[in-house]
Every structure is written in C-alpha cells, then in structure tokens.
Scaffold this motif. Sequence first.
Motif, PDB file in Angstrom:
ATOM      1  N   TRP A 145      68.016   3.158 -21.330  1.00 30.07           N
ATOM      2  CA  TRP A 145      67.467   2.594 -22.571  1.00 30.07           C
ATOM      3  C   TRP A 145      65.944   2.571 -22.526  1.00 30.07           C
ATOM      4  O   TRP A 145      65.269   2.924 -23.480  1.00 30.07           O
ATOM      5  N   ILE A 146      65.408   2.136 -21.375  1.00 29.88           N
ATOM      6  CA  ILE A 146      63.955   2.058 -21.239  1.00 29.88           C
ATOM      7  C   ILE A 146      63.330   3.449 -21.316  1.00 29.88           C
ATOM      8  O   ILE A 146      62.282   3.640 -21.938  1.00 29.88           O
ATOM      9  N   ARG A 147      63.979   4.434 -20.724  1.00 30.05           N
ATOM     10  CA  ARG A 147      63.430   5.785 -20.741  1.00 30.05           C
ATOM     11  C   ARG A 147      63.445   6.368 -22.150  1.00 30.05           C
ATOM     12  O   ARG A 147      62.515   7.082 -22.540  1.00 30.05           O
ATOM     13  N   LEU A 148      64.470   6.064 -22.922  1.00 28.12           N
ATOM     14  CA  LEU A 148      64.586   6.611 -24.275  1.00 28.12           C
ATOM     15  C   LEU A 148      63.672   5.896 -25.260  1.00 28.12           C
ATOM     16  O   LEU A 148      63.117   6.520 -26.172  1.00 28.12           O
ATOM     17  N   HIS A 149      63.514   4.574 -25.109  1.00 28.39           N
ATOM     18  CA  HIS A 149      62.769   3.801 -26.108  1.00 28.39           C
ATOM     19  C   HIS A 149      61.422   3.301 -25.603  1.00 28.39           C
ATOM     20  O   HIS A 149      60.687   2.642 -26.348  1.00 28.39           O
ATOM     21  N   ASN A 150      61.109   3.580 -24.341  1.00 27.42           N
ATOM     22  CA  ASN A 150      59.832   3.171 -23.756  1.00 27.42           C
ATOM     23  C   ASN A 150      59.602   1.666 -23.807  1.00 27.42           C
ATOM     24  O   ASN A 150      58.462   1.188 -23.804  1.00 27.42           O
TER      25      ASN A 150
END
Length: 419
Positions: A184-189
């Motif tokens: 999630w963090i990688r996709l939405h920063n």
Amino acid sequence: MVLVSPKAVGYGTAPKSDISQVKPTSSSLIGIITVAGFFNRPTFLAFALMPLLYWAVLNATSQHSIKTIANHLLKLVSSTAFTATIFTAADTLYFTSIGSEISLYSIKKNGLLSTIAQINQKVIVTPFNFLRYNLNPHNLAQHGIHPRFTHFVVNGIMLFGILHILAISVGLEMLKINIRQLSWIRLHNHRPPTMLVLAKGNPTLLSFYFVPLAFLSLFSHQEPRFLIPLILPLVLLITQQNRTLKWKPIIIIFNVLGALLFGCLHQGGLIPCLSHLEQLIHSPESLNHPTHYTLLFAHTYMPPRFLLSINKRDPLVEIIDMAGTEENTLCQTLGQLANNIACGTRETDKERTCNFFVITPGTVRTTIQKCGVLFKNETLIFPHLTMEDPPQISFLFSEKWRSQLGLYILQIDRNDQSF
C-alpha cells in the motif's frame, strides 16, 4: 524475559502512549544475568538478544533512535565486565588447580575441557573455549551433522507439537499483513488511512521465539534439547491467540506420548544400568577380592560416572565411552581390550580378576556379535530406546521386540580366544 518485562501497573491493558511510565529493570541486574547465562552456556545470547533489545527500547522512551538504544545497551558494560571478571577468575582458579589425571580424563571425554587442557593458558575463559570447539566443523561432525532446517522442521515439532505449527501460522499471518502494508505504501506513497492492526499476533513474543530459533539453526549440530528455553515465549504467544482450546485434546495426547517417549523410553536404561554396575563393583565379593572392571559404553549417551560411586583416580575401574563409533572402530577396540595383556599379567595384578563389560543397545547387539566376541553373561535392562539406532518396525512385532527396546550389559569371556 521476566527482568525486561514492563513493571508499570496495568501496562498490559494501557495504551501504547503510556510506555513512558514503564520502569524497566536496572542495567546492573540485566548485565549480571546476561553474563551468568553466557558463562552457563554461550548460546544463551541467542535467547537474550531480542529481550535485551526490547529492554533497550523501553529505556529509550520517547526517542527510539539507534543511537539512544545503543547508549542504553552501553550501560551494561560495567556490570557485565565486573561479572565476567569474577567468573573468569573462578574458572581459572578451578581448572588450573585440578590434577593432571583429571585433565587427562577431560581430554578423552569432554571437548570443552580438552581445549582448556591443550592450550594450557594462564587465564581460562570457558565460553571462548566452548565457542572455539563448537565452531570447528570437524568437532561438530563427531557429535553428528544435521541439515540446517532440522530445528525448524523436526525438533520444533518434536518438542512443542501443535504449538510450533501454530506459531508458524501466526508468523505467516503477520508477514502477510506487513507485505500488504508495504504494498500500500509503495503504491500510494503514504500510509493507508487505517493501518492494519496486528491483533492476530504479538510481534515481540514472535521475535523472542523465532530469532533464537534462526540463530541456533546456523550450527550444523542440532539437538532438540537446545530449543527447550523457547517453551516460555511460545506458550505466551499461542495463549494470546486463544487458539489452544480446540487443539486441547491433541496437546494433551502429544504431551502424554512425549512423557512416555522422553521420560521412560529414550535412553531410559542408562541409569538403571549404572545402578546395576554400581552394585556389582561394590559387592562384597569385589571388595574382598581385588577386581578390575573395564566398562565400555557404545551407542549410548555419556554415562554419568558419579552414579558408580567411584573415585576418579580409582585404578580398578576403567570407563570407555565410544559414543556412536562405527562398526570397524568398535570391533578393533574390542579386540585390543579383550587381548589386553596389561590386566592380570603384571606382578601386582597376578591375583586380580579382570572383568570386561560392554554396554550397548539391543539394536547394536548384532554388531557386537559380528566382532567375534564370546559372552560369558548378559543382562537386559528394559526399556531403552536410542533414536540414533532405532529398532526396525518389523522387529517390534516379533518375539524379539523386548530385546530391541532394551540395553544390554554383556560380559566378555576373556578366557576363550574369541578373537
């Protein structure tokens, strides 16, 4: 684990913001216990690593930086250095004061003491000798080489049964949740609006269990008993999941079978065997007439000699521990001892009776017979099971099942030229 646990009242139910109220144990006591555990057995550090880091984080309070945690760990230096100095001085005083006979015995029977005796140094640091011996692959090979996954796949299940499997399940679930968060963090920063709560597992207890397991798996010699301290974090981890209720019947059956296997069968004949030999050595006949006893143990655990009630310098009793030696070496040793002219031929031994006993499991008895040995007497101690030389399943359903689950005391007939 007890010393590093938070002492704040009601901390277990309080919000994480109350961690500043926690008053961990002083660094002096933590350092003393750490060194005591390390000198008792150096692998203690594998179990203590994560609790020590947890303690350092609790001390760090608001700023959990690596520098802050390192500073709190450095507070252990004074107490650990003082305790290590005392233990080193005690070991040096003890091992340098014992006689040369005991040192020779140690060379034959104990890898740790043999290293001490061989290096002949003024200051003796026993954990260093322990590590140097066990980090040598050749030394470990003498005790048995196991695949690196033995602890994880075999020993964990052998000791803890379904609890080990449940711990793996909890670890996989937590890993899955962490992977989702990272994705999630990688996709939405940025972090997800509602962070997934790790309610299905306690990461601290999980690390207390799997980190030592991983460290001990680095060694090629892996015995189940090395994992025994992990029972505490494992039980605490699983009981928090409320998963044990439906597995309760399996857990009870597993522990009953485990008590029967490890408490009665596994190497169960060794102590009764030593009790029998102790009575034989100290019988009125042996005391009235000088008798020399040679006791050779093959494919058994190291016999605790104090159960024989003999002096370590007693010239009338010789104990030979062959451990799990190969057939050729065993037969060669038996041949040398059976034809040994030193016993009963010297001027002082002309009136001395020489008795030669071989103590070995029933599963290895046929190997002894292949050596061409004639037996004068034999005694069967039941039950006895050795996992290094397990009985064949077919023999357990035959008339010889009792001999396969027994420990033999074989007296060699030295009068006949059997070799």
